[in-house]
Design a protein around this motif. Structure first.
Motif, short mmCIF file in Angstrom:
data_model
loop_
_atom_site.label_atom_id
_atom_site.label_comp_id
_atom_site.label_asym_id
_atom_site.label_seq_id
_atom_site.Cartn_x
_atom_site.Cartn_y
_atom_site.Cartn_z
N PRO A 1 -26.16 24.80 -97.23
CA PRO A 1 -26.06 23.63 -96.17
C PRO A 1 -25.15 23.55 -95.11
CG PRO A 1 -25.97 22.97 -98.88
CD PRO A 1 -26.05 24.43 -98.67
N ASP A 2 -23.71 24.45 -95.39
CA ASP A 2 -22.94 24.45 -94.38
C ASP A 2 -23.14 25.56 -93.26
OD1 ASP A 2 -21.44 22.69 -95.66
OD2 ASP A 2 -20.32 24.16 -97.16
N ASN A 3 -24.18 26.53 -93.48
CA ASN A 3 -24.52 27.68 -92.78
C ASN A 3 -26.12 27.84 -92.77
OD1 ASN A 3 -23.99 29.67 -90.87
ND2 ASN A 3 -23.58 31.22 -92.46
N PRO A 4 -26.68 27.02 -92.20
CA PRO A 4 -28.10 27.18 -92.27
C PRO A 4 -28.78 28.28 -91.79
CG PRO A 4 -27.83 25.07 -90.95
CD PRO A 4 -26.15 25.79 -91.62
N LEU A 5 -28.42 28.53 -90.31
CA LEU A 5 -28.80 29.64 -89.53
C LEU A 5 -28.17 30.95 -90.02
CD1 LEU A 5 -30.14 28.24 -86.29
CD2 LEU A 5 -31.62 28.91 -88.29
N LEU A 6 -28.63 32.24 -90.34
CA LEU A 6 -27.84 33.27 -90.38
C LEU A 6 -27.54 33.80 -89.04
CD1 LEU A 6 -29.96 35.01 -93.40
CD2 LEU A 6 -27.43 33.90 -93.62
N PRO A 7 -26.47 34.57 -88.72
CA PRO A 7 -25.86 34.99 -87.61
C PRO A 7 -26.86 35.77 -86.61
CG PRO A 7 -24.20 35.60 -89.33
CD PRO A 7 -25.61 35.07 -89.98
N ASN A 8 -27.79 36.47 -87.20
CA ASN A 8 -28.68 37.07 -86.36
C ASN A 8 -29.94 36.38 -85.72
OD1 ASN A 8 -30.22 36.68 -88.67
ND2 ASN A 8 -30.77 38.78 -89.02
N TYR A 9 -29.97 35.00 -86.20
CA TYR A 9 -31.38 34.29 -86.04
C TYR A 9 -31.55 34.06 -84.51
CZ TYR A 9 -35.18 31.14 -85.80
OH TYR A 9 -36.18 30.49 -85.77
N LYS A 10 -30.57 33.68 -83.53
CA LYS A 10 -30.43 33.44 -82.43
C LYS A 10 -30.31 34.65 -81.33
CE LYS A 10 -29.15 28.54 -82.80
NZ LYS A 10 -28.23 27.49 -82.26
N HIS A 11 -30.14 35.94 -81.95
CA HIS A 11 -30.38 37.25 -81.32
C HIS A 11 -31.54 37.89 -81.18
CE1 HIS A 11 -25.97 36.84 -80.23
NE2 HIS A 11 -25.78 36.45 -81.59
N VAL A 12 -32.31 37.98 -82.46
CA VAL A 12 -33.43 38.60 -82.66
C VAL A 12 -34.42 38.00 -83.28
CG1 VAL A 12 -32.36 39.58 -84.95
CG2 VAL A 12 -34.06 41.00 -83.79
N PRO A 13 -35.95 38.15 -83.02
CA PRO A 13 -36.77 37.65 -83.51
C PRO A 13 -36.94 38.06 -84.89
CG PRO A 13 -37.40 38.23 -81.43
CD PRO A 13 -36.23 38.90 -81.70
N ILE A 14 -36.73 37.17 -85.98
CA ILE A 14 -36.65 37.59 -87.32
C ILE A 14 -38.37 37.91 -87.85
CG2 ILE A 14 -35.99 37.12 -89.59
CD1 ILE A 14 -33.87 37.96 -87.67
N GLY A 15 -38.52 38.75 -88.68
CA GLY A 15 -40.00 39.03 -89.03
C GLY A 15 -40.07 39.90 -90.39
N TYR A 16 -41.40 39.89 -90.99
CA TYR A 16 -41.45 40.91 -91.98
C TYR A 16 -42.84 41.09 -92.03
CZ TYR A 16 -44.06 37.29 -94.64
OH TYR A 16 -45.00 36.48 -95.19
N HIS A 17 -43.35 42.29 -92.50
CA HIS A 17 -44.63 42.98 -92.68
C HIS A 17 -45.39 42.31 -93.55
CE1 HIS A 17 -44.22 45.84 -89.38
NE2 HIS A 17 -42.96 45.98 -89.77
N GLY A 18 -46.27 41.70 -93.56
CA GLY A 18 -47.23 40.98 -94.50
C GLY A 18 -48.44 41.76 -94.86
N ARG A 19 -49.37 41.34 -95.67
CA ARG A 19 -50.48 42.00 -96.34
C ARG A 19 -51.75 41.61 -95.58
NH1 ARG A 19 -51.18 46.55 -98.99
NH2 ARG A 19 -53.28 46.52 -100.40
N ALA A 20 -52.24 42.55 -94.65
CA ALA A 20 -53.61 42.36 -94.14
C ALA A 20 -54.69 42.19 -94.90
CB ALA A 20 -53.95 43.50 -92.99
N SER A 21 -54.85 42.83 -95.94
CA SER A 21 -56.07 43.01 -96.97
C SER A 21 -56.41 41.50 -97.67
CB SER A 21 -55.64 43.88 -98.07
OG SER A 21 -54.69 43.44 -98.90
#
Length: 432
Positions: free
Chosen positions: A148-168
């Motif tokens: 609640p006091d820090n909803p966005l982590l420090p990197n959010y506005k500097h780098v597009p956050i992503g993760y590799h999902g599953r294509a299958s």
């Protein structure tokens, strides 16, 4: 000419001799999205949506640019969208002329099939799938639930956050979703249990299809990134929130996300969306400027899209009673904190090679107000505040028998509106 250019194919006065296309809310002649369709007894092959019909492109290949002929015989769109942007534009222009000139009707009409009589398949053979997190309102809302006091982590506005999902496990619209089983841990329990998810959720996302890729070790510059985007779809990245809460630390999403993702089957091309490009909304005062590899003046002035996005639900009870789906929320693609070109530039910035048919997800797109939240996690405050549907049913998360429907439409004064078709799927009980 480029994907930013507006030409005769966007003329709002252009009509088609395919009568259902004229004034069609999704697929007027100004749209012409591509897909893979099959008539009964035939193999899947490239097609275009026009009104309530599907046009078999292989059947009229002799009327289309010769560079496309081999690709139009394939069972996916990979070869077609690997072609140069100029060839794809020439194909779109040829189709627009053929479908607007009644002189071609006798030749082309036998290649038309009512959409209701066709099976729509995945448009691409998907090699890789990456899901981003560019909906800043969604990221803030979810962050508030846990921090609640820090909803966005420090990197959010500097780098597009992503993760590799599953294509299958990506499937087209209208393929049912089996409720997944996995590990979850109740707050006061000494350890985890294994079983069906109790907190199944949808995510309203924009899907981005890669056209021409890049060689390994050769990043795509931000100023060239838009030319590598073939088109767009709607993406529902189904999520088991209880699995996710237990497993995501320290490496992030895994089984909570990879059991099923639903896409709309039509590829709305970057060329079709040219009239609906808008400037990326300015960042709030005090936000950091993107690093130079993520900044391009043209992308900032026309790299975003005005797309109205909606989510609706139709429960089993609604279907039994014959009542229509109930709206859950409505947002807009302009609520994305990063442009799609920035996603492509960042994804390849370390030398990663993107390939034709790769799929990028925007992440959940939510607006600033509750009626624009793109997931039930947000709408119900983590399940603490169930929503009440028009028929009196309540929902904290998606239940068995629920059908979730995503839609998207592009509007601009002076141009014909176009749509994405529907992204819909129904939840089936978990396998015992």
């Amino acid at each position: 000419m480029s994907i930013f250019s507006i030409d005769e194919t966007h003329d709002p006065q252009r009509q088609s001799w395919v009568e259902s296309a004229n004034g069609h809310s999704e697929f007027p002649i100004q749209n012409l999205p591509f897909g893979i369709a099959a008539r009964a007894g035939q193999q899947p092959r490239p097609a275009v949506a026009i009104g309530d019909h599907v046009l078999d492109l292989a059947a009229i290949a002799d009327l289309l640019p010769p560079q496309t002929h081999d690709a139009l015989q394939a069972g996916d769109l990979n070869a077609l969208f690997a072609l140069d942007e100029a060839v794809r534009r020439a194909l779109r222009q040829a189709l627009s002329r053929l479908l607007s000139d009644p002189a071609h009707r006798a030749r082309i009409e036998p290649a038309l099939c009512p959409m209701a009589d066709c099976t729509l398949h995945l448009p691409f053979t998907i090699g890789d799938y990456t899901d981003f997190y560019v909906g800043i309102h969604h990221a803030t809302n979810v962050g508030k639930l846990f921090r609640p006091d820090n909803p966005l982590l420090p990197n959010y506005k500097h780098v597009p956050i992503g993760y590799h999902g599953r294509a299958s496990s990506i499937r087209p619209s209208d393929v049912d979703v089996l409720r997944p089983r996995g590990q979850r841990k109740l707050p006061d329990a000494p350890g985890p249990i294994f079983g069906p998810t109790a907190r199944l959720d949808y995510e309203l996302e924009l899907g981005v299809w890669i056209g021409q890729g890049n060689a390994l070790g050769q990043p795509i510059p931000i100023g060239e990134a838009a030319a590598h985007i073939a088109g767009f779809c709607l993406l529902n990245d189904w999520s088991a929130r209880d699995f996710q809460a237990w497993e995501y630390q320290p490496l992030g999403p895994f089984l909570a996300k990879n059991f099923h993702s639903t896409i709309s089957p039509w590829v709305v091309t970057a060329e079709a969306l040219a009239p609906f490009r808008i400037a990326q909304p300015p960042r709030p005062e005090g936000d950091p400027a993107p690093l130079p590899y993520l900044w391009d003046d043209k992308d900032q002035s026309a790299g975003q899209f005005s797309l109205a996005l909606e989510v609706a639900i139709r429960t089993r009870t609604m279907r039994e009673e014959g009542t229509p789906a109930a709206a859950l929320s409505a947002s807009n693609a302009s609520d994305m904190y990063w442009t799609v070109a920035q996603l492509v530039a960042h994804h390849s910035s370390n030398g990663c090679d993107l390939r034709t048919g790769d799929l990028l997800g925007s992440g959940t797109i939510s607006g600033a107000t509750r009626d624009a939240f793109g997931s039930l996690l947000e709408l119900t405050q983590g399940g603490a505040e169930p929503i009440t549907l028009p028929n009196g049913e309540k929902r904290s998360f998606v239940e068995d028998g629920d059908e979730i429907i995503l839609t998207a439409h592009a509007h601009r004064d002076g141009f014909a509106s176009i749509g994405f078709g529907q992204n819909r799927a129904t939840i089936l009980p978990a396998i015992a």
